[in-house]
Scaffold this motif. Structure first.
Motif, PDB file in Angstrom:
ATOM      1  N   SER A 114      67.515 -48.530 -51.685  1.00 34.08           N
ATOM      2  CA  SER A 114      66.470 -47.545 -51.970  1.00 34.08           C
ATOM      3  C   SER A 114      66.163 -46.828 -50.655  1.00 34.08           C
ATOM      4  N   LYS A 115      65.471 -45.729 -50.745  1.00 34.55           N
ATOM      5  CA  LYS A 115      65.139 -44.982 -49.534  1.00 34.55           C
ATOM      6  C   LYS A 115      64.260 -45.844 -48.623  1.00 34.55           C
ATOM      7  N   GLU A 116      63.342 -46.527 -49.261  1.00 39.76           N
ATOM      8  CA  GLU A 116      62.417 -47.369 -48.500  1.00 39.76           C
ATOM      9  C   GLU A 116      63.168 -48.441 -47.702  1.00 39.76           C
TER      10      GLU A 116
ATOM     11  N   GLN B 216      76.844 -36.025 -32.807  1.00 39.94           N
ATOM     12  CA  GLN B 216      77.857 -36.723 -33.621  1.00 39.94           C
ATOM     13  C   GLN B 216      77.342 -38.092 -34.062  1.00 39.94           C
ATOM     14  N   ALA B 217      76.696 -38.808 -33.135  1.00 38.85           N
ATOM     15  CA  ALA B 217      76.156 -40.136 -33.457  1.00 38.85           C
ATOM     16  C   ALA B 217      75.087 -40.006 -34.540  1.00 38.85           C
ATOM     17  N   GLU B 218      74.206 -39.035 -34.374  1.00 34.90           N
ATOM     18  CA  GLU B 218      73.122 -38.834 -35.337  1.00 34.90           C
ATOM     19  C   GLU B 218      73.671 -38.490 -36.725  1.00 34.90           C
ATOM     20  N   GLU B 219      74.675 -37.649 -36.742  1.00 35.74           N
ATOM     21  CA  GLU B 219      75.235 -37.216 -38.026  1.00 35.74           C
ATOM     22  C   GLU B 219      75.746 -38.422 -38.830  1.00 35.74           C
ATOM     23  N   VAL B 220      76.487 -39.304 -38.158  1.00 36.35           N
ATOM     24  CA  VAL B 220      77.067 -40.432 -38.901  1.00 36.35           C
ATOM     25  C   VAL B 220      76.010 -41.504 -39.179  1.00 36.35           C
ATOM     26  N   CYS B 221      75.086 -41.716 -38.241  1.00 31.00           N
ATOM     27  CA  CYS B 221      74.020 -42.701 -38.506  1.00 31.00           C
ATOM     28  C   CYS B 221      73.161 -42.240 -39.695  1.00 31.00           C
ATOM     29  N   ALA B 222      72.934 -40.940 -39.796  1.00 33.55           N
ATOM     30  CA  ALA B 222      72.167 -40.410 -40.935  1.00 33.55           C
ATOM     31  C   ALA B 222      72.941 -40.603 -42.234  1.00 33.55           C
ATOM     32  N   LEU B 223      74.245 -40.414 -42.154  1.00 35.94           N
ATOM     33  CA  LEU B 223      75.086 -40.611 -43.334  1.00 35.94           C
ATOM     34  C   LEU B 223      75.063 -42.085 -43.773  1.00 35.94           C
ATOM     35  N   ILE B 224      75.084 -42.980 -42.800  1.00 36.32           N
ATOM     36  CA  ILE B 224      75.014 -44.415 -43.111  1.00 36.32           C
ATOM     37  C   ILE B 224      73.680 -44.709 -43.812  1.00 36.32           C
ATOM     38  N   ARG B 225      72.613 -44.113 -43.297  1.00 37.42           N
ATOM     39  CA  ARG B 225      71.310 -44.370 -43.910  1.00 37.42           C
ATOM     40  C   ARG B 225      71.257 -43.799 -45.347  1.00 37.42           C
ATOM     41  N   ALA B 226      71.880 -42.653 -45.537  1.00 32.51           N
ATOM     42  CA  ALA B 226      71.906 -42.069 -46.895  1.00 32.51           C
ATOM     43  C   ALA B 226      72.713 -42.967 -47.836  1.00 32.51           C
ATOM     44  N   THR B 227      73.791 -43.548 -47.318  1.00 33.00           N
ATOM     45  CA  THR B 227      74.606 -44.467 -48.135  1.00 33.00           C
ATOM     46  C   THR B 227      73.787 -45.703 -48.496  1.00 33.00           C
TER      47      THR B 227
ATOM     48  N   PHE C 252      78.902 -55.409 -49.932  1.00 32.11           N
ATOM     49  CA  PHE C 252      79.020 -55.682 -51.358  1.00 32.11           C
ATOM     50  C   PHE C 252      78.310 -56.986 -51.711  1.00 32.11           C
ATOM     51  N   ASP C 253      77.476 -56.934 -52.750  1.00 35.97           N
ATOM     52  CA  ASP C 253      76.820 -58.159 -53.218  1.00 35.97           C
ATOM     53  C   ASP C 253      75.764 -58.714 -52.246  1.00 35.97           C
ATOM     54  N   VAL C 254      75.361 -57.930 -51.278  1.00 40.41           N
ATOM     55  CA  VAL C 254      74.251 -58.346 -50.404  1.00 40.41           C
ATOM     56  C   VAL C 254      72.960 -57.849 -51.065  1.00 40.41           C
ATOM     57  N   SER C 255      72.030 -58.745 -51.286  1.00 42.18           N
ATOM     58  CA  SER C 255      70.823 -58.378 -52.039  1.00 42.18           C
ATOM     59  C   SER C 255      69.905 -57.457 -51.229  1.00 42.18           C
ATOM     60  N   ALA C 256      68.999 -56.806 -51.949  1.00 35.99           N
ATOM     61  CA  ALA C 256      68.032 -55.905 -51.300  1.00 35.99           C
ATOM     62  C   ALA C 256      67.156 -56.694 -50.327  1.00 35.99           C
ATOM     63  N   GLU C 257      66.876 -57.934 -50.664  1.00 38.35           N
ATOM     64  CA  GLU C 257      66.056 -58.770 -49.799  1.00 38.35           C
ATOM     65  C   GLU C 257      66.819 -59.094 -48.502  1.00 38.35           C
ATOM     66  N   ASP C 258      68.086 -59.478 -48.667  1.00 40.32           N
ATOM     67  CA  ASP C 258      68.901 -59.870 -47.507  1.00 40.32           C
ATOM     68  C   ASP C 258      69.258 -58.698 -46.594  1.00 40.32           C
ATOM     69  N   VAL C 259      69.452 -57.522 -47.194  1.00 35.20           N
ATOM     70  CA  VAL C 259      69.938 -56.403 -46.379  1.00 35.20           C
ATOM     71  C   VAL C 259      68.910 -55.993 -45.321  1.00 35.20           C
ATOM     72  N   LYS C 260      67.661 -56.398 -45.534  1.00 30.57           N
ATOM     73  CA  LYS C 260      66.617 -56.090 -44.542  1.00 30.57           C
ATOM     74  C   LYS C 260      66.881 -56.792 -43.214  1.00 30.57           C
ATOM     75  N   ASN C 261      67.701 -57.849 -43.257  1.00 32.59           N
ATOM     76  CA  ASN C 261      68.021 -58.570 -42.016  1.00 32.59           C
ATOM     77  C   ASN C 261      69.334 -58.121 -41.379  1.00 32.59           C
ATOM     78  N   VAL C 262      69.938 -57.099 -41.976  1.00 32.72           N
ATOM     79  CA  VAL C 262      71.212 -56.607 -41.452  1.00 32.72           C
ATOM     80  C   VAL C 262      70.952 -55.500 -40.425  1.00 32.72           C
ATOM     81  N   VAL C 263      71.699 -55.542 -39.334  1.00 32.09           N
ATOM     82  CA  VAL C 263      71.737 -54.425 -38.392  1.00 32.09           C
ATOM     83  C   VAL C 263      73.113 -53.795 -38.547  1.00 32.09           C
TER      84      VAL C 263
END
Ligand code: PGA
Length: 255
Positions: A202-204, A185-196, A155-166
């Motif tokens: 943004s997708k990019e 199972q790992a792929e399914e949830v990691c894909a869901l995280i990426r969709a979130t 929450f409240d993490v900017s688009a610029e900052d989130v690029k440094n998050v793992v």
């Protein structure tokens, strides 16, 4: 493949293991074994090991991480460690919101969010851990649980900052239990995280964020997990304490 856009990050989470002299010894063993790794190799170690660890990896490709950090810069918080302290010692990564902290030390999504923002502000890279309990998986709410954690923790993490998050997806039932999630199972949830993440940013941006799997990852199962499109690395507990096993996982991430 979008996977090529992302840096694979193989991070050891040593938890409450290894004294400073033992840390030095283990890192000295690991260093030559991972010197040709194409991925980012990180060792997240107990606070008192940090200075020795940073010294031990000088001139190698290993980065050092801490296992937590407080959100305030200083003050009356007995027993806590600030991001400034970590930075000065030479730390680059910080594990946040690990399920053991959530389970045993009252960590909540709200405090994970505060820590994440403080770590980013200090120019460090947070490894933000999310994952469902066994009971939540059995109740079929894994998607909701993990999406909620991602939204609250970032929450409240900017688009610029989130690029440094793992992000580390660690199903709680797979941590330290020997019960590894299947690669699907790992792929399914990691894909869901990426969709979130794509919805939040943004997708990019989502395509550029490293998402690790963690939970009983070892030298025998790493290759299959890491071959999945949305699994970009690993957060490794037990197997990170054995130099040869950890190095084999880093080598699997190269492939
Ligand atoms: P494990 O721990 O590899 O021992 O299951 C993973 C973690 O807790 O990060």
């Amino acid at each position: 493949m979008n996977k090529n856009l992302r840096k694979a990050v193989i991070a050891g989470n040593w938890k409450m293991n290894k004294t400073p002299s033992e840390a030095k010894e283990l890192l000295t063993q690991i260093a030559p074994l991972v010197k040709d790794a194409q991925c980012e190799v990180v060792a997240c170690v107990p606070y008192v090991d940090l200075a020795v660890a940073v010294e031990a990896v000088k001139g190698t490709n290993i980065k050092i991480g801490a296992e937590n950090a407080h959100w305030e810069e200083k003050g009356a918080f007995t027993g806590e460690i600030s991001t400034g302290m970590l930075k000065e010692v030479g730390v680059e990564y910080v594990v946040l919101g690990h399920s053991e902290r959530r389970q045993y030390f009252g960590e909540t999504d709200e405090t994970v969010n505060k820590r994440t923002k403080a770590v980013l502000k200090a120019g460090l890279k947070p490894i933000v851990c999310v994952g469902e309990l066994l009971w939540e998986r059995e109740c079929n709410i894994t998607e909701e649980v993990v999406a909620r954690q991602i939204k609250l923790d970032l929450f409240d993490v900017s688009a610029e900052d989130v690029k440094n998050v793992v992000i580390a997806y660690e199903p709680v039932w797979a941590i330290g239990t020997g019960k590894v999630a299947t690669a699907d199972q790992a792929e399914e949830v990691c894909a869901l995280i990426r969709a979130t993440l794509a919805k939040l940013y943004s997708k990019e941006i989502a395509d550029a964020i490293t998402i690790q799997y963690g939970g009983s990852m070892n030298d025998a199962n790493a290759a299959e997990l890491l071959a999945k499109e949305n699994v970009d690395g690993g957060l490794i507990g037990g197997a990170s304490l054995v130099a040869e096993k950890f190095a084999a996982i880093a080598a699997a991430a190269n492939a």
